[in-house]
Design an enzyme around this catalytic site. Structure first.
Site: not given
Length: 488
Positions: A384, A207, A311
């Site tokens: 999460d 990131r 996801h």
């Protein structure tokens, strides 16, 4: 003559005694100093031969009885708790760690420090509104290289206590420092400083801007199998993240890559065995910690054997408790024993472990029963992302958020959508007002969050961009990365 000798003996005797005593004290002093020096050398050698260690955990324990207005929570979750403690779940609660009071009884200084910290935390709690407390229990993301109107609203009016940044927020080093400094300014009227976080794992999960030191995927680092190297990587990551203004890293990954068809973890894992993942993961955690960045161990209780990507949809593992204890939980147990401050819980269904068929992230049995009672974790629990397919395809957002809080989650992740962030906030507020979530349940989480922010001395002071070239991507950091890549 005889009388003269007697007089001389009487006069000289004190001198001989004094000399003897003086020489005795001197020898004893030299002996003591020599022993101390030897002990110091031994201690120095011992400390050099092992990774730097930190101990102690922050935060309070969850009130299992749900003090306060229990409402719907009382019936549903007392039943769940009782089922967890029945014989089929080994019929007992976890071994309890030594409590603070007994430790403090032996060390009055510890007692004074703990008392002072408790008083500081309670002072915050007493002055915070319900909205400010609930805001601390959310972590949110947003789009853009500048603070958007959405994130301004979430910080200033919804009092969110944590922000997560993604590649969509990072253009270059100067822009990133400017963005983080602006976020901190927006937080000036809130009671606590912001957590500014990112997933900086290494490899494809990176990131930071291009200027930053590039580390390999964890699996590459794991091949070196060096705790010293893992510690050094963690410390360098922390130094560079802090230079930009970050104070939390969603790392290390403690999942064990036991399923070759696993795509969501893959090379993000440090290894394929519990032992390698445990000792390297703990070393990474300590490096981040000693570098002044909050580490988050993830994805509890273990995502390494899944095939479905959470996801996209809800993974399901048929493992029983014996399997988890002998495999997946080993790295988490060791990290908790070594002072882990924060745990991320995964969206995975364990039908052979929980009576209530919900993912770990919504399960009282797993978060409070397993993580807190069985493993003794006292720090901050974060979910999460609740916008992942595992939740969105199976639950309404409001239901999932309330369930997560009731299960023992301290911070709920809503990483993308402004409307859903507001929706989550309002769902928790409503659940408190109607008695579904007891007020004390909110206070427990906020106490842990405050303790964490105080422990790491978080601040909204802006960082100086001129320090970036002195810290980020410097030769010494690249040398650590070269070792991690196996280039030496």
């Amino acid at each position: 003559m005889r009388n003269i000798c007697k007089v001389l003996v009487i006069l000289l005797l004190p001198l001989f005694i004094g000399t003897f005593l003086l020489s005795g004290c001197s020898i004893e002093g030299l002996y003591t100093r020599r022993d101390l020096k030897a002990d110091e050398n031994a201690s120095s050698l011992y400390n050099t031969g092992k990774d730097a260690q930190t101990t102690g955990q922050d935060g309070g324990t969850l009130d299992d009885e749900g003090n306060g207005s229990a409402g719907q929570w009382d019936q549903r979750f007392k039943d769940t708790k009782q089922s967890y403690l029945e014989p089929e779940h080994e019929g007992k609660q976890s071994e309890q760690k030594p409590n603070t009071q007994s430790a403090n009884a032996q060390n009055p200084n510890n007692s004074q420090v703990a008392s002072s910290l408790d008083a500081q935390i309670e002072s915050y709690i007493s002055k915070m509104t319900l909205k400010e407390k609930v805001g601390q229990m959310l972590i949110v993301g947003f789009d853009g290289f500048e603070p958007s109107s959405d994130i301004k609203d979430m910080i200033q009016n919804y009092h969110v206590g944590s922000i997560i940044l993604f590649p969509r927020n990072v253009k270059n080093s100067m822009q990133l420092v400017s963005l983080i400094n602006q976020l901190k300014v927006l937080n000036k009227d809130n009671p606590l400083p912001l957590i500014i976080s990112a997933d900086q794992e290494g490899g494809k999960v990176n990131r930071l801007p291009e200027d930053a030191t590039r580390f390999p995927a964890n699996l590459v680092l794991g091949r070196e199998n060096s705790t010293q190297l893992a510690y050094d990587v963690g410390k360098v990551m922390a130094a560079e993240m802090r230079a930009y203004g970050f104070n939390l890293n969603f790392a290390p990954v403690l999942d064990i890559l036991s399923n070759p068809n696993n795509t969501v973890i893959g090379d993000r894992a440090l290894g394929t065995t519990p032992e390698v993942v445990a000792h390297l993961g703990v070393a990474l955690m300590k490096g981040l910690k000693d570098g002044g960045v909050i580490p988050v161990i993830k994805h509890f209780p273990g995502h390494g054997d899944t095939v479905v990507d959470s996801h996209v949809d809800l993974p399901r593992l048929e493992h029983d408790m014996q399997r988890l204890k002998s495999f997946e939980l080993i790295p988490f147990k060791q990290a908790i024993e070594e002072g882990a401050d924060m745990v991320m819980v995964a969206h995975i269904l364990f039908p052979n472990i929980t009576k209530e068929k919900v993912p770990a992230s919504l399960s009282w049995e797993i978060i409070t029963g397993m993580l807190r009672q069985e493993l003794g974790f006292e720090g901050v629990v974060i979910s999460d992302d609740m916008e992942m397919g595992a939740i969105q395809k199976n639950y309404g957002l409001e239901e999932a958020v309330v369930r997560a809080v009731l299960a023992g989650t301290d911070i709920v992740s809503i990483c993308h959508t402004y409307e859903k962030q507001k929706q989550a906030f309002e769902a928790i507020i409503k659940a408190v007002h109607d008695g579904t979530i007891p007020m004390e349940r909110i206070n427990e989480s906020v106490r842990r969050i405050i303790a964490l922010k105080l422990k790491y001395d978080l601040t909204d002071e802006p960082v100086d961009a001129s320090n970036i070239p002195k810290i980020v991507g410097i030769k010494e950091h690249k040398a650590v990365a070269d070792r991690a890549w196996g280039r030496e």
